[in-house]
Design an enzyme around this catalytic site. Sequence first.
Site, mmCIF file in Angstrom:
data_model
loop_
_atom_site.group_PDB
_atom_site.id
_atom_site.type_symbol
_atom_site.label_atom_id
_atom_site.label_comp_id
_atom_site.label_asym_id
_atom_site.label_seq_id
_atom_site.Cartn_x
_atom_site.Cartn_y
_atom_site.Cartn_z
ATOM 1 N N MET A 1 -69.096 35.132 36.412
ATOM 2 C CA MET A 1 -67.662 34.826 36.324
ATOM 3 C C MET A 1 -67.427 33.322 36.499
ATOM 4 S SD MET A 1 -64.846 37.678 37.284
ATOM 5 C CE MET A 1 -65.311 38.070 38.880
ATOM 6 N N CYS A 2 -66.740 32.862 37.475
ATOM 7 C CA CYS A 2 -66.302 31.486 37.736
ATOM 8 C C CYS A 2 -64.820 31.366 37.374
ATOM 9 C CB CYS A 2 -67.038 30.399 36.961
ATOM 10 S SG CYS A 2 -68.768 30.224 37.417
ATOM 11 N N GLY A 3 -64.149 30.507 38.109
ATOM 12 C CA GLY A 3 -62.739 30.251 37.831
ATOM 13 C C GLY A 3 -62.534 28.773 37.551
ATOM 14 N N ARG A 32 -62.899 34.958 41.571
ATOM 15 C CA ARG A 32 -63.735 34.665 40.406
ATOM 16 C C ARG A 32 -64.945 33.810 40.783
ATOM 17 N NH1 ARG A 32 -61.562 36.036 35.627
ATOM 18 N NH2 ARG A 32 -63.309 34.985 34.664
#
Lengths: 300, 228
Positions: A1-3, A32
């Site tokens: 994921m990652c934001g 995230r």
Amino acid sequence: MCGIVGLFLKDRTLEPRLGDMLSDMLIAMTDRGPDSAGIAIYRPSPEGKTKLTLQSASPETDFADLRGELLEAGIAASVTVRSTHAVLETDATAEKVRAFLATHRPAVRVTGTGRSIELYKETGLPKDVVERFGVRGMGGTHGVGHTRMATESAVTTLGAHPFSTGADQCLVHNGSLSNHSNLRRTLAHEGINLESQNDSEVAAAYLTAEMARGKDLGEALNSALDDLDGFFTFVVGTQSGFGVVRDPIACKPAVMAETDQYVAFGSEYRALVNLPGIENARVWEPEPATVYFWDHEKAA
Amino acid sequence: MPVFDLSTTPLREFNSALRNIPEGSNDFSFEVLNPRGSHAVAAGIDTPVTVDVQGSVGYYCAGMNDGGIVTVHGSAGPGVAENMMSGTVVVEGDASQYAGATGRGGLLVIRGNASSRCGISMKGIDIVVLGNIGHMSAFMGQSGHLVVLGDAGEALGDSLYEAKLFVRGKVKSLGADCVEKDMRPEHLAKLAELLEKAGVSGVRPEEFKRYGSARKLYNFNIDNADAY
């Protein structure tokens, strides 16, 4: 994921609140990416000095009397320590400071250099990272932030985003690149060596190399669509603006909002809900394989 | 009518209320305030409730809906009405990627645009989009109908089974094994029915083109290797 979050202010009266607004956006993206967080904030040095952001695993020893030792080496600089990072402002060149660090502070890393950029990143929850560096109190013209859920390399400070590989440039990435090893070798042939094993740092260095060849940010991002293989949503900052590009498959989410006051980016709409006037903003999903960028100098 | 303000009430409390309506109660209408992009709003409905969401939602709104009528008075994030079984979901704004994915029944209406992968792997759901749809929509669609009043992005209906696609605007490109087909009277009648159910007026079924499967990829045949 990652934001990912990004905020580019058009209304200068909002500038004192940039860090505060970016902090809310970043914290909204905690689930995230709870591994690490980072933020690049652009705020020009009033005297036009060179800024360097330094990072150290042992700040209490590395940053102790740094100002004095710099001065002895003929570098007059102000040193502002924020937890594990310190921002230097100086009339000397970045190269001269780097040379000093290489001999006097070999364990210190430079996370960003330029006229405007300050770049803070650490492992830990976004709310703790924001608190540690006092991001809420920072004003500025624009900034980008990232919350990391690691996939391609270890959870370390240097593996956190943003990555800065050129003066006043930075990149944050959601996704994973498939051809980063080849690109890393190509860049190494051109004399560009990277700090981490992270795939996103390769993308940052790739864009820096393209811009060093004379391309503007928009052109460099267009080349990235041809040369980078994998999943990506990138937000890229420069001294005067920021850009957004998604790969042609566009699995990694992205929402943008624009009003007369700002342009904002979020991995999700949740990141944007506290922005002023969001109810009446133009909100849209950036198209796949399409480059978007905003520039203070070009707008002016 | 129960009102849930998600700025003060946990989402789980609302979603669980939808599934635990007291016996003998006639109160089947719910209103949601301040969704602020929350995930999974009104997911898992299994009774014919009505939900009005005042604002924009995040991932998987009205997922697995079975019999509810959910209206989002805003835009929806990825996976709205994913795997719907029955009922109706209306998005007044835009929808992000894979709207109505894998849906087995019911009606999904998007009044704005839908982005990529709209109706991917649809299995019986009917989807009506008043705006445009993005790339790879109806990928591997097995049954149901996708009606698009605007344009469709790249690779529409790639590896399609028996889902029927109707597009009024331009199609950027068709995916593997998806072809334009004749519009027969039964298709015009179905289209008229779907447009009416979706509350669309002033648009005639004759303005659409129909796309469906060329049926060359159902079973592997070496003569069709180029189609993959």
